[in-house]
Design a protein around this motif. Structure first.
Motif, PDB file in Angstrom:
ATOM      1  N   PHE A   1      71.767 182.140  55.967  1.00  0.00           N
ATOM      2  CA  PHE A   1      71.162 183.348  55.418  1.00  0.00           C
ATOM      3  C   PHE A   1      70.601 183.081  54.015  1.00  0.00           C
ATOM      4  N   SER A   2      71.404 182.405  53.174  1.00  0.00           N
ATOM      5  CA  SER A   2      70.951 182.252  51.787  1.00  0.00           C
ATOM      6  C   SER A   2      69.787 181.276  51.666  1.00  0.00           C
ATOM      7  N   LEU A   3      69.660 180.334  52.627  1.00  0.00           N
ATOM      8  CA  LEU A   3      68.537 179.393  52.542  1.00  0.00           C
ATOM      9  C   LEU A   3      67.210 180.105  52.788  1.00  0.00           C
ATOM     10  N   SER A   4      67.188 180.979  53.777  1.00  0.00           N
ATOM     11  CA  SER A   4      65.971 181.766  54.028  1.00  0.00           C
ATOM     12  C   SER A   4      66.325 183.051  54.771  1.00  0.00           C
ATOM     13  N   PRO A   5      66.564 184.124  54.019  1.00  0.00           N
ATOM     14  CA  PRO A   5      66.900 185.389  54.682  1.00  0.00           C
ATOM     15  C   PRO A   5      65.806 185.836  55.653  1.00  0.00           C
TER      16      PRO A   5
END
Ligand code: HEM
Length: 477
Positions: free
Chosen positions: A51-55
């Motif tokens: 999620f935090s790499l590319s929501p």
């Protein structure tokens, strides 16, 4: 290297707890219910890293794989139902305080707030909170701060935006948004005092995004300590201000947000406590800093990339500048004339939304689209299910401010600030900050990209990977 170790150390300590947690979780009792489709990912870690790499990719992949309406995952150690599309947004925004209550990850609360107040979420939804947002952040309350914002923007441009040079926009905008917040929230203008708040604050912003394991040498532990330092500093300021206002030593409650908060009474005539005021200021600092920095950087980036859009904004802003006397500061009436610029800013917020969305907790079990959401599950609405969804915005990648003409996008599709009763209370502050910065930039400079189409990555907010270095060409006299 040390910083990387501090960030990832907790991951190395997790395997055993992961194993235990997975056993406990398998014994869960939701087997009979039709839960939303999806996968909860790894125990404890859930799907946080993806999620935090590319929501944006996280959401669009799951909407294609599981359902365009709702899917389950696990974020912040919680079972999470993500509601998608305009219908999902409408459902969540309309059921605030009926089926859903505010929810913030415990890790975040531990860093930010005084524990006694944050044992429950009550402060977030309290009468104080509503009054505070109405009285401090409403358009009416902010009107008189327009010239103050403009004066600071001008001073900032004179000091840091050097004509005919290449400047990195991101760090400059960060400096501006933080200095502005210190000025408007607490009348702190002395650079030494601003720095005293900024240093621990930047530890907090780094730490709230790290793996939330409270052990020595972790970024999370540093964030907790930094949170304590900020609270101490703010407590001193609040106490001092209360004293000044009680003694009536020439201070008026219109001076800044802090004075307003000190003088504010709830419906029973009670004042806010010092700790409540500190918590509110910290929430406002955190909620405003990264978001407005990302929003301003995003719009400047679009202006540099799209000369035809820049030219239209330039025309609108020059007409306003030319209607004023030398040295006159912007006023509320000027802001109201910036219609095209605001459409440009909104289109930029659609394509590069600074906030991904927000969480809630299901206070009762309910069904949605045939799926059960058990009591206690967390819910999530996200800009990424509509902003680049071709069903909501045709040719979603195209920058087109005309989408905001007339009645604008279909309701519940354009949601950078959320919606319903808990819509961002800082929306108006953000609008003013964005428009005032656009005015100051375009009336001074033409912008030239030095890294064409610089890559944007997610560091909590969309961020140009090299800090957006632009060449500033002053307009000919
Ligand atoms: C472009 C800038 C901004 C964006 C995109 C943004 C977006 C958001 C979003 C999406 C939420 C969550 C709404 C929800 O819970 O459904 C939120 C909450 C909040 N925002 Fe903003 N925001 C921005 C600027 C600001 C500013 C400038 C301030 C304060 C001066 C602010 C103060 C807050 C506060 C206090 C909350 C929490 C409200 C609550 O839970 O009661 N925001 N914002």
């Amino acid at each position: 290297m040390e910083a990387i170790a501090a960030y990832f150390l907790p991951l190395l300590l997790l395997p055993f707890s992961l194993y235990l947690f997975s056993i406990i979780r398998r014994s869960g009792s939701n087997d009979q219910k039709k839960l939303p489709p999806g996968s909860p990912g790894w125990p404890i870690l859930g799907e946080n890293i993806r999620f935090s790499l590319s929501p944006e990719k996280f959401v669009s992949d799951r909407m294609s794989k599981h359902s365009p309406e709702i899917f389950q995952s696990s974020l912040h150690g919680e079972k999470m139902a993500t509601f998608c599309g305009a219908k999902g947004n409408k459902f969540l925004f309309s059921n605030e305080n009926k089926l859903l209550a505010s929810w913030w990850p415990q890790s975040l609360r531990k860093v930010l707030w005084f524990p006694k107040i944050t044992d429950s979420d009550t402060n977030v939804d309290s009468t104080y909170n509503r009054i505070l947002h109405r009285d401090v952040l409403s358009p009416e309350a902010l009107k008189k701060f327009v010239p103050v914002m403009d004066a600071l923007a001008r001073e900032h441009m004179e000091r840091h935006w050097k004509p005919d040079s290449v400047v990195k926009i991101l760090p400059l905008v960060k400096k501006y948004t933080f200095e502005l917040a210190c000025r408007l929230f607490m009348s702190v203008v002395d650079p030494v005092r601003v720095k005293k708040i900024y240093e621990p604050f930047s530890e907090v912003t780094k730490g709230v995004l790290s793996v939330p394991v409270d052990l020595p040498w972790t970024a999370y532990r540093r964030a907790i300590r930094a949170g304590e330092v900020i609270r101490e500093e703010l407590m001193r300021m609040v106490e001092q201000r209360k004293k000044e206002l009680n003694e009536g030593v020439g201070e008026d409650e219109e001076r800044d947000f802090l004075s307003k908060m000190v003088m504010l009474r709830d419906e029973d005539g009670e004042f806010l406590s010092e700790k409540e005021i500190c918590n509110e200021i910290i929430v406002m600092l955190l909620a405003s800093y990264d978001t407005t920095t990302s929003a301003i950087t995003g719009v400047i980036n679009h202006l540099a990339q799209l000369p035809h859009i820049y030219n239209e904004v330039f025309k609108e802003q020059m007409a306003i500048a030319e209607s004023k006397g030398p040295g006159d500061l912007l006023t509320w009436d000027d802001i109201e004339k910036m219609k095209f610029s605001w459409s440009v800013a909104r289109e930029s917020l659609r394509l590069m939304p600074p906030a991904v969305g927000a969480f809630r907790e299901a206070t009762t079990e309910f069904t949605y689209s045939g799926f059960t959401i058990p009591k206690g599950w967390k819910t999530f609405w996200t800009v990424h299910s509509t902003h680049k969804n071709p069903d909501c915005f045709p040719e979603p990648e195209r920058f087109d401010p005309a989408r905001f003409k007339g009645s604008g996008p279909v309701p519940y599709t354009f949601v950078p600030f959320g919606g319903g009763p808990k819509m961002c209370p800082g929306k108006e502050y953000a609008r003013l900050e964005l428009l005032i910065m656009m005015h100051n930039v375009v009336t001074r400079f033409k912008l030239e990209e030095t890294i064409p189409n610089e890559k944007i990555v997610y560091h909590a907010t969309p961020t140009p990977v090299h800090g957006l270095p632009l060449r500033l060409h002053p307009h000919c006299e």
